[in-house]
Design a protein around this motif. Sequence first.
Motif, PDB file in Angstrom:
ATOM      1  N   GLY A 266       0.771  -1.236   0.000  1.00 13.87           N
ATOM      2  CA  GLY A 266       0.000   0.000   0.000  1.00 13.87           C
ATOM      3  C   GLY A 266       0.798   1.279   0.000  1.00 13.87           C
ATOM      4  N   SER A 267       0.154   2.350   0.420  1.00 14.39           N
ATOM      5  CA  SER A 267       0.729   3.684   0.368  1.00 14.39           C
ATOM      6  C   SER A 267       1.959   3.761   1.254  1.00 14.39           C
ATOM      7  N   ASN A 268       2.693   4.822   1.066  1.00 13.99           N
ATOM      8  CA  ASN A 268       3.943   4.923   1.802  1.00 13.99           C
ATOM      9  C   ASN A 268       3.782   5.552   3.165  1.00 13.99           C
ATOM     10  N   GLY A 269       2.612   5.604   3.734  1.00 10.89           N
ATOM     11  CA  GLY A 269       2.498   6.167   5.069  1.00 10.89           C
ATOM     12  C   GLY A 269       1.091   6.213   5.562  1.00 10.89           C
ATOM     13  N   LEU A 270       0.868   7.115   6.476  1.00 13.90           N
ATOM     14  CA  LEU A 270      -0.421   7.234   7.137  1.00 13.90           C
ATOM     15  C   LEU A 270      -1.287   8.182   6.327  1.00 13.90           C
TER      16      LEU A 270
ATOM     17  N   ASN B 199      14.458   5.872   4.779  1.00 15.18           N
ATOM     18  CA  ASN B 199      13.862   5.220   5.945  1.00 15.18           C
ATOM     19  C   ASN B 199      12.478   5.768   6.299  1.00 15.18           C
ATOM     20  N   ARG B 200      11.879   6.494   5.362  1.00 17.02           N
ATOM     21  CA  ARG B 200      10.515   7.021   5.540  1.00 17.02           C
ATOM     22  C   ARG B 200      10.400   8.036   6.658  1.00 17.02           C
ATOM     23  N   ILE B 201      11.471   8.763   6.892  1.00 17.38           N
ATOM     24  CA  ILE B 201      11.417   9.839   7.887  1.00 17.38           C
ATOM     25  C   ILE B 201      11.121  11.117   7.104  1.00 17.38           C
TER      26      ILE B 201
ATOM     27  N   ALA C  23       5.783  -7.775  15.011  1.00 20.07           N
ATOM     28  CA  ALA C  23       6.890  -7.003  14.434  1.00 20.07           C
ATOM     29  C   ALA C  23       6.535  -6.319  13.107  1.00 20.07           C
ATOM     30  N   GLU C  24       7.326  -5.303  12.790  1.00 18.46           N
ATOM     31  CA  GLU C  24       7.340  -4.696  11.449  1.00 18.46           C
ATOM     32  C   GLU C  24       6.099  -3.872  11.102  1.00 18.46           C
ATOM     33  N   ALA C  25       5.381  -3.395  12.091  1.00 17.62           N
ATOM     34  CA  ALA C  25       4.173  -2.610  11.801  1.00 17.62           C
ATOM     35  C   ALA C  25       4.503  -1.172  11.428  1.00 17.62           C
ATOM     36  N   GLY C  26       5.725  -0.742  11.768  1.00 17.47           N
ATOM     37  CA  GLY C  26       6.109   0.644  11.477  1.00 17.47           C
ATOM     38  C   GLY C  26       6.248   1.498  12.729  1.00 17.47           C
ATOM     39  N   LYS C  27       6.424   0.880  13.886  1.00 17.92           N
ATOM     40  CA  LYS C  27       6.533   1.613  15.160  1.00 17.92           C
ATOM     41  C   LYS C  27       7.663   2.644  15.142  1.00 17.92           C
ATOM     42  N   THR C  28       8.835   2.195  14.689  1.00 16.59           N
ATOM     43  CA  THR C  28      10.001   3.086  14.744  1.00 16.59           C
ATOM     44  C   THR C  28       9.819   4.264  13.790  1.00 16.59           C
ATOM     45  N   VAL C  29       9.289   3.991  12.621  1.00 22.33           N
ATOM     46  CA  VAL C  29       9.029   5.059  11.645  1.00 22.33           C
ATOM     47  C   VAL C  29       8.010   6.055  12.215  1.00 22.33           C
ATOM     48  N   VAL C  30       6.957   5.544  12.821  1.00 21.02           N
ATOM     49  CA  VAL C  30       5.927   6.431  13.406  1.00 21.02           C
ATOM     50  C   VAL C  30       6.532   7.221  14.569  1.00 21.02           C
TER      51      VAL C  30
ATOM     52  N   ARG D 199      15.494  -5.025  22.205  1.00 26.43           N
ATOM     53  CA  ARG D 199      15.686  -6.265  21.455  1.00 26.43           C
ATOM     54  C   ARG D 199      16.176  -5.992  20.038  1.00 26.43           C
ATOM     55  N   ARG D 200      15.511  -5.024  19.365  1.00 30.85           N
ATOM     56  CA  ARG D 200      15.914  -4.670  17.996  1.00 30.85           C
ATOM     57  C   ARG D 200      15.999  -3.160  17.878  1.00 30.85           C
ATOM     58  N   PRO D 201      16.998  -2.554  18.525  1.00 25.93           N
ATOM     59  CA  PRO D 201      17.075  -1.082  18.495  1.00 25.93           C
ATOM     60  C   PRO D 201      17.390  -0.560  17.095  1.00 25.93           C
TER      61      PRO D 201
ATOM     62  N   SER E 170      20.015   3.944  13.745  1.00 29.62           N
ATOM     63  CA  SER E 170      20.365   3.639  12.351  1.00 29.62           C
ATOM     64  C   SER E 170      19.356   4.263  11.386  1.00 29.62           C
ATOM     65  N   TYR E 171      18.065   4.334  11.768  1.00 30.23           N
ATOM     66  CA  TYR E 171      17.093   4.982  10.880  1.00 30.23           C
ATOM     67  C   TYR E 171      17.421   6.471  10.703  1.00 30.23           C
ATOM     68  N   LEU E 172      17.880   7.092  11.804  1.00 28.05           N
ATOM     69  CA  LEU E 172      18.217   8.516  11.727  1.00 28.05           C
ATOM     70  C   LEU E 172      19.597   8.739  11.117  1.00 28.05           C
TER      71      LEU E 172
ATOM     72  N   LEU F 122      -3.524   3.179  12.162  1.00 30.91           N
ATOM     73  CA  LEU F 122      -3.389   2.196  11.084  1.00 30.91           C
ATOM     74  C   LEU F 122      -2.284   2.646  10.140  1.00 30.91           C
ATOM     75  N   ASN F 123      -1.316   1.786   9.925  1.00 33.26           N
ATOM     76  CA  ASN F 123      -0.176   2.122   9.064  1.00 33.26           C
ATOM     77  C   ASN F 123      -0.159   1.182   7.859  1.00 33.26           C
ATOM     78  N   LYS F 124       0.585   1.565   6.840  1.00 30.68           N
ATOM     79  CA  LYS F 124       0.762   0.754   5.631  1.00 30.68           C
ATOM     80  C   LYS F 124      -0.557   0.415   4.942  1.00 30.68           C
ATOM     81  N   ALA F 125      -1.505   1.314   5.010  1.00 22.45           N
ATOM     82  CA  ALA F 125      -2.808   1.015   4.418  1.00 22.45           C
ATOM     83  C   ALA F 125      -2.792   1.233   2.916  1.00 22.45           C
TER      84      ALA F 125
HETATM   85  N1  ATP Z   1       3.553   3.405   5.974  1.00 21.07           N
HETATM   86  C1  ATP Z   1       4.458   2.542   5.525  1.00 21.07           C
HETATM   87  N2  ATP Z   1       4.374   2.065   4.271  1.00 21.07           N
HETATM   88  C2  ATP Z   1       5.268   1.175   3.787  1.00 21.07           C
HETATM   89  N3  ATP Z   1       6.325   0.717   4.482  1.00 21.07           N
HETATM   90  C3  ATP Z   1       6.465   1.170   5.742  1.00 21.07           C
HETATM   91  C4  ATP Z   1       5.554   2.108   6.333  1.00 21.07           C
HETATM   92  N4  ATP Z   1       5.947   2.360   7.597  1.00 21.07           N
HETATM   93  C5  ATP Z   1       7.051   1.621   7.786  1.00 21.07           C
HETATM   94  N5  ATP Z   1       7.373   0.922   6.675  1.00 21.07           N
HETATM   95  C6  ATP Z   1       8.505   0.001   6.498  1.00 21.07           C
HETATM   96  O1  ATP Z   1       8.252  -1.188   7.235  1.00 21.07           O
HETATM   97  C7  ATP Z   1       9.468  -1.683   7.774  1.00 21.07           C
HETATM   98  C8  ATP Z   1       9.304  -1.785   9.283  1.00 21.07           C
HETATM   99  O2  ATP Z   1       9.194  -0.478   9.816  1.00 21.07           O
HETATM  100  P1  ATP Z   1       9.667  -0.198  11.286  1.00 21.07           P
HETATM  101  O3  ATP Z   1      11.062  -0.632  11.488  1.00 21.07           O
HETATM  102  O4  ATP Z   1       9.314   1.204  11.611  1.00 21.07           O
HETATM  103  O5  ATP Z   1       8.671  -1.213  12.035  1.00 21.07           O
HETATM  104  P2  ATP Z   1       8.720  -1.665  13.530  1.00 21.07           P
HETATM  105  O6  ATP Z   1       7.319  -1.929  13.921  1.00 21.07           O
HETATM  106  O7  ATP Z   1       9.480  -0.677  14.319  1.00 21.07           O
HETATM  107  O8  ATP Z   1       9.539  -3.038  13.419  1.00 21.07           O
HETATM  108  P3  ATP Z   1      10.167  -3.870  14.624  1.00 21.07           P
HETATM  109  O9  ATP Z   1       9.046  -4.669  15.203  1.00 21.07           O
HETATM  110  O10 ATP Z   1      11.228  -4.693  13.963  1.00 21.07           O
HETATM  111  O11 ATP Z   1      10.727  -2.880  15.602  1.00 21.07           O
HETATM  112  C9  ATP Z   1      10.560  -0.724   7.373  1.00 21.07           C
HETATM  113  O12 ATP Z   1      11.191  -1.227   6.216  1.00 21.07           O
HETATM  114  C10 ATP Z   1       9.801   0.551   7.053  1.00 21.07           C
HETATM  115  O13 ATP Z   1      10.463   1.369   6.097  1.00 21.07           O
END
Ligand code: ATP
Length: 278
Positions: A17-21, A65-67, A106-113, A137-139, A143-145, A266-269
Amino acid sequence: MERIKQALDKGKKPSTGSNGLSAQQHKYILSNFAHTENDTQHELENVSYTQTRIVKLQTEHLEKNRIVACNKNDVMSMNFDLLRTLVLQKMEEKNWRTLAITSPTAEAGKTVVAINLAMSIAQQSDRSAILVDFDLRRPKLGSYLGIPMEKSLNNLLDGTALLPDVLINPDIPRLVVLATKTPMKKSSETLSSRKISDLIKDLRERYKSRIVIIDLPPILVADDVIALLPHIDCVLLVVADGLSTKQEIEDSVRLIPAEQFMGTVLNKAEVEPMDYYY
Ligand SMILES: Nc1ncnc2c1ncn2[C@@H]1O[C@H](COP(=O)(O)OP(=O)(O)OP(=O)(O)O)[C@@H](O)[C@H]1O
Ligand SMILES: [Mg+2]
């Protein structure tokens, strides 16, 4: 929650999906929020970086890194500003100052948000933000910044550095980062420790204008989030479209006390970028 339900119906299919929120996603954000006292200009001027190391961020690295929150030309930054405003209104209302960000898995986009939200908060002239990496656990914050981490939270906790040595100002006014360089063993024991509660208190109390944004691991993979709950005000749950099941979201919400639940984003919609701004 309707939108989340739709997302859930897609099952575990990876999102393209889209690249963000999107604007629509923010309809589902947040049911409860919190407060900060009105801070004086004087105090904000005193958020000085005389001791804090200043590191210039690289635009390309951030984009990769989507910042995006600092780039007003990026349409996604508007979405993070909207999230910021909703979050801050609720935080003010409830007198909350520390917000942790988690997700069911994992991988929902927490760090990016977390990063984009902190940057957006710091853009308000009456606020300051500190971004803390408690995903032991997975800092990933550092590195994103793209910031060097000669001294990090690891050193602070093992006694080889003091707080001023490990804070970094990423050359953005009113924003400070406390990164973690390497994963730590016994992460949940660490997060429930007196050291961590004193650290959070210190970060929170230093400036009344300051909002503490904490990046955490997923809530369902270990007890880290639960361990930290007594030391923080509220929790924002990031749910990735099509990634989490209904059961996982319900289990996550059940683990967060209602009085600490900021809401869900909701992310990655798979939605079109918002089109009603002009
Ligand atoms: N809105 C988005 N659309 C597409 N890709 C995204 C979006 N937000 C984050 N991502 C990508 O998804 C991946 C995981 O993002 P991120 O590391 O922020 O997730 P996380 O929930 O912090 O993961 P972890 O559980 O490993 O800490 C990254 O490659 C990131 O670029
Ligand atoms: Mg993360």
